[in-house]
Design an enzyme around this catalytic site. Structure first.
Site, PDB file in Angstrom:
ATOM      1  N   TYR A  28       0.803  -1.221   0.000  1.00 17.63           N
ATOM      2  CA  TYR A  28       0.000   0.000   0.000  1.00 17.63           C
ATOM      3  C   TYR A  28       0.835   1.269   0.000  1.00 17.63           C
ATOM      4  O   TYR A  28       0.269   2.367  -0.048  1.00 17.63           O
ATOM      5  CB  TYR A  28      -0.922  -0.001   1.228  1.00 17.63           C
ATOM      6  N   HIS A  33      -4.757   6.144  -0.937  1.00 20.49           N
ATOM      7  CA  HIS A  33      -5.358   5.981   0.387  1.00 20.49           C
ATOM      8  C   HIS A  33      -4.352   6.286   1.500  1.00 20.49           C
ATOM      9  O   HIS A  33      -4.763   6.436   2.659  1.00 20.49           O
ATOM     10  CB  HIS A  33      -5.876   4.549   0.530  1.00 20.49           C
TER      11      HIS A  33
END
Length: 204
Positions: A28, A33
């Site tokens: 990630y 995000h």
């Protein structure tokens, strides 16, 4: 403007806990995000402080004079557990907690302070509201919407968990710097003063 780890929080309603939202791990890293993590990394760099893992709180914590920075390592959907634990230990109320996170309703490059409000579909904010038992905590929204507006359906997941495109990187770097400016302004001058400046600041 705060410029070091020994800077003093002088704002009348300066936050004592600043939480950046994101997901841990290389998978990630640098995704949209995780822009909350990116902003906190820049703030820590400017303040001359460093994050260290605190397993008891499942998070990365850095200290500055007047408070702490937190990057929860619980994954986005459980961010509230880490933030609530740190806040409880340091006796920080939700109103003294500023949350920095991505917002798909704002275009890339836009910032917006809010003092409270619903989760508006953001799972990290939903987790914080549940853990705090209140939505009365300030937040700084950092825009990540594509040029054609808020994505829908499966495009939403792909967008927020995707990495920034090459053509977006200049705007990304600019908004990270501006978001760090905004948060440091809350430390130095208080939330109300920072809101007056950065909520009116035109898009870069």
């Amino acid at each position: 403007m705060a410029s070091g780890a020994d800077s003093t929080s002088s704002g009348l309603n300066a936050p004592r806990l600043i939480v950046g939202l994101g997901n841990p791990g290389e998978t990630y890293r640098d995704t949209r995000h995780n822009i909350g993590f990116m902003v906190l990394d820049e703030i820590a760099r400017r303040l001359g402080t460093a994050f260290r893992e605190e397993k008891r709180w499942t998070g990365l914590v850095a200290k500055f004079n007047g408070g702490h920075l937190l990057k929860p390592l619980t994954f986005m959907n459980d961010s509230g557990r880490s933030a609530q634990a740190v806040g409880h230990f340091y006796k920080t109320t939700p109103a003294q907690t500023l949350v920095v996170y991505d917002d798909v309703d704002l275009s890339l490059g836009r910032l917006r302070f809010r003092t409270s409000g619903s989760a508006a579909g953001h799972n990290g904010i939903r987790s914080l509201i549940s853990a705090f038992g209140s939505d009365e905590f300030p937040r700084l929204k950092v825009g990540i919407a594509p040029a054609d507006g808020r994505p829908a359906g499966e495009r939403m997941v792909g967008h927020v968990l995707g990495k920034f495109r090459a053509e977006e990187l200049p705007a990304l770097q600019t908004v990270i710097q501006r978001a760090a400016d905004a948060v440091l302004s809350t430390i130095d001058r208080g939330l109300d003063a920072a809101m007056n400046v950065f909520n009116r600041q035109p898009e870069s």
